[in-house]
Design a protein around this motif. Structure first.
Motif, mmCIF file in Angstrom:
data_model
loop_
_atom_site.group_PDB
_atom_site.id
_atom_site.type_symbol
_atom_site.label_atom_id
_atom_site.label_comp_id
_atom_site.label_asym_id
_atom_site.label_seq_id
_atom_site.Cartn_x
_atom_site.Cartn_y
_atom_site.Cartn_z
ATOM 1 N N ALA A 7 0.863 -0.879 -0.211
ATOM 2 C CA ALA A 7 0.133 0.202 0.225
ATOM 3 C C ALA A 7 0.375 1.384 0.251
ATOM 4 O O ALA A 7 2.177 1.246 0.759
ATOM 5 C CB ALA A 7 -0.778 -0.102 1.131
ATOM 6 N N PRO A 8 0.502 2.341 -0.842
ATOM 7 C CA PRO A 8 1.772 3.655 -0.537
ATOM 8 C C PRO A 8 1.882 4.024 0.102
ATOM 9 O O PRO A 8 0.835 4.071 1.924
ATOM 10 C CB PRO A 8 0.598 4.630 -1.734
ATOM 11 C CG PRO A 8 -0.416 3.920 -2.470
ATOM 12 C CD PRO A 8 -1.671 2.609 -1.031
ATOM 13 N N MET A 13 7.320 0.386 1.561
ATOM 14 C CA MET A 13 8.207 0.749 0.949
ATOM 15 C C MET A 13 9.546 0.687 -0.109
ATOM 16 O O MET A 13 10.728 0.104 -0.517
ATOM 17 C CB MET A 13 8.061 2.370 1.407
ATOM 18 C CG MET A 13 7.379 3.682 0.549
ATOM 19 S SD MET A 13 7.688 5.183 1.555
ATOM 20 C CE MET A 13 9.305 5.579 0.824
ATOM 21 N N ALA A 14 10.335 -0.277 1.704
ATOM 22 C CA ALA A 14 11.990 -0.335 1.130
ATOM 23 C C ALA A 14 11.851 -1.989 0.398
ATOM 24 O O ALA A 14 12.474 -2.002 -0.625
ATOM 25 C CB ALA A 14 11.911 -0.559 3.145
ATOM 26 N N CYS A 160 20.343 -1.330 4.355
ATOM 27 C CA CYS A 160 20.028 -0.949 5.293
ATOM 28 C C CYS A 160 19.929 1.094 5.461
ATOM 29 O O CYS A 160 18.967 1.635 5.850
ATOM 30 C CB CYS A 160 21.497 -0.379 6.768
ATOM 31 S SG CYS A 160 21.268 -2.113 7.922
ATOM 32 N N ASP A 161 20.395 1.418 4.268
ATOM 33 C CA ASP A 161 20.168 2.791 3.864
ATOM 34 C C ASP A 161 18.947 3.052 3.331
ATOM 35 O O ASP A 161 17.984 4.082 3.944
ATOM 36 C CB ASP A 161 21.196 3.343 2.739
ATOM 37 C CG ASP A 161 22.632 2.747 3.015
ATOM 38 O OD1 ASP A 161 22.959 3.584 4.077
ATOM 39 O OD2 ASP A 161 23.686 1.996 2.477
ATOM 40 N N ILE A 162 18.315 1.374 2.431
ATOM 41 C CA ILE A 162 17.018 2.235 1.822
ATOM 42 C C ILE A 162 16.296 2.189 3.137
ATOM 43 O O ILE A 162 15.171 3.130 3.162
ATOM 44 C CB ILE A 162 16.857 0.253 1.161
ATOM 45 C CG1 ILE A 162 17.582 1.186 -0.292
ATOM 46 C CG2 ILE A 162 15.046 0.564 0.191
ATOM 47 C CD1 ILE A 162 17.142 -0.061 -0.945
ATOM 48 N N TYR A 163 16.078 1.142 3.274
ATOM 49 C CA TYR A 163 15.711 1.481 5.252
ATOM 50 C C TYR A 163 15.205 2.395 5.907
ATOM 51 O O TYR A 163 14.077 2.886 6.687
ATOM 52 C CB TYR A 163 15.912 -0.120 6.224
ATOM 53 C CG TYR A 163 14.289 -0.629 7.270
ATOM 54 C CD1 TYR A 163 14.427 -1.828 6.712
ATOM 55 C CD2 TYR A 163 14.033 0.110 8.370
ATOM 56 C CE1 TYR A 163 13.356 -2.577 7.435
ATOM 57 C CE2 TYR A 163 13.339 -0.453 8.716
ATOM 58 C CZ TYR A 163 12.802 -1.873 8.244
ATOM 59 O OH TYR A 163 11.571 -2.628 8.599
ATOM 60 N N LEU A 164 16.594 3.369 5.829
ATOM 61 C CA LEU A 164 16.651 4.685 6.603
ATOM 62 C C LEU A 164 15.795 5.770 5.528
ATOM 63 O O LEU A 164 14.945 6.557 6.824
ATOM 64 C CB LEU A 164 18.031 4.780 7.031
ATOM 65 C CG LEU A 164 18.396 6.249 7.429
ATOM 66 C CD1 LEU A 164 17.825 6.142 9.101
ATOM 67 C CD2 LEU A 164 19.866 6.733 6.761
ATOM 68 N N ALA A 165 15.916 5.433 4.339
ATOM 69 C CA ALA A 165 15.334 6.488 3.813
ATOM 70 C C ALA A 165 13.573 6.292 3.743
ATOM 71 O O ALA A 165 13.110 8.162 4.041
ATOM 72 C CB ALA A 165 15.613 6.456 2.423
ATOM 73 N N MET A 166 13.132 5.204 4.145
ATOM 74 C CA MET A 166 11.461 5.193 4.575
ATOM 75 C C MET A 166 11.523 5.964 5.528
ATOM 76 O O MET A 166 10.726 6.611 5.403
ATOM 77 C CB MET A 166 11.378 4.122 4.069
ATOM 78 C CG MET A 166 10.616 3.201 4.673
ATOM 79 S SD MET A 166 9.830 1.081 4.805
ATOM 80 C CE MET A 166 10.186 1.351 6.334
ATOM 81 N N MET A 201 8.700 4.954 -5.342
ATOM 82 C CA MET A 201 7.995 6.084 -5.505
ATOM 83 C C MET A 201 7.487 6.007 -6.520
ATOM 84 O O MET A 201 6.053 6.927 -6.842
ATOM 85 C CB MET A 201 8.532 7.258 -4.900
ATOM 86 C CG MET A 201 9.407 7.414 -3.398
ATOM 87 S SD MET A 201 10.056 9.148 -3.152
ATOM 88 C CE MET A 201 10.995 9.453 -4.475
ATOM 89 N N GLN A 202 7.418 6.066 -7.720
ATOM 90 C CA GLN A 202 6.712 6.589 -8.555
ATOM 91 C C GLN A 202 5.300 6.046 -9.505
ATOM 92 O O GLN A 202 4.294 5.822 -9.402
ATOM 93 C CB GLN A 202 7.911 7.300 -10.384
ATOM 94 C CG GLN A 202 6.991 6.786 -11.230
ATOM 95 C CD GLN A 202 7.631 7.311 -12.893
ATOM 96 O OE1 GLN A 202 8.781 6.384 -12.636
ATOM 97 N NE2 GLN A 202 7.485 8.420 -13.989
#
Length: 215
Positions: A7-8, A13-14, A160-166, A201-202
């Motif tokens: 779901a958006p 996201m991660a 980890c970097d992806i998770y942090l950005a989320m 995100m797109q």
């Protein structure tokens, strides 16, 4: 082909960003939060907790965001999204992924959903108020731990970097979002501009945080 229930702007996201980094084909199975589709029996056959996300890989089903990300990274070593086994960086990777899941994400849940813990409005307000300073303390721990590293675990970009950005995007509603901490801001800023993160995100139809500072 992988199938990701999502779901958006949720914790999906991660793993979707990980899928984009890997570059494999996958199916997106959108769940309608407004109608609580994720709490229905059909979805709970895949995830008995009724939480988002869930990944289906043939006959194998896995839930919990960090577990999905790690599973995908291990299945696709060519993507180089986790440090080498036995290395100190791998140990740091485990530390930060666990910390973000067990500490930060729990804090965000208390802040966003105090009603999941208390039915009484007054106690909900108390929990929400208590969650915010705890989150700030956790942000400081992360910021100090990153230090001068290029990425969270060192010189290598990881899940980890992806998770942090989320989580940083989730923090945009706080009085003090995560990017006020400079080391977090540096790593998150380099992560969310990556093509894979942008594609995620797109496809989810979401934008980055509007209050992200403009340099």
């Amino acid at each position: 082909m992988y199938k990701l229930f999502w779901a958006p702007a949720t914790a999906a996201m991660a793993p979707q960003a990980v899928l984009e980094e890997i570059g494999v084909a996958y199916e997106m199975a959108k769940l309608d939060i407004a109608t609580k589709e994720h709490e229905q029996a059909e979805y709970k056959k895949f995830n008995p907790n009724g939480r988002i996300p869930t990944l289906v890989d043939g006959d194998f089903v896995i839930f919990e965001t960090a577990a999905i990300c790690q599973y995908l990274a291990d299945k696709h070593p060519e993507a180089n999204l986790v440090p080498a086994l036995g290395s100190e960086a791998r140990g740091r990777h485990y530390q930060w992924l666990t910390y973000m899941t067990n500490t930060l994400q729990v804090g965000f849940l208390d802040w966003f959903h105090p009603d999941w813990t208390f039915a009484d409005a007054g106690r909900q307000a108390e929990l929400k108020a208590a969650a915010e300073p705890k989150l700030y303390r956790s942000f400081q721990v992360l910021n100090d731990g990153i230090g001068n590293n290029r990425w969270m675990t060192g010189e290598q970009f990881t899940i980890c970097d992806i998770y942090l950005a989320m989580l940083a995007r989730w923090s945009r509603f706080l009085d003090k979002p995560m990017w006020l901490w400079p080391n977090i801001r540096r790593v998150v800023g380099a992560t969310y501009i990556r093509p894979a993160f942008q594609r995620m995100m797109q496809k989810q139809g979401i934008a980055w945080a509007e209050n992200w500072p403009r340099d």
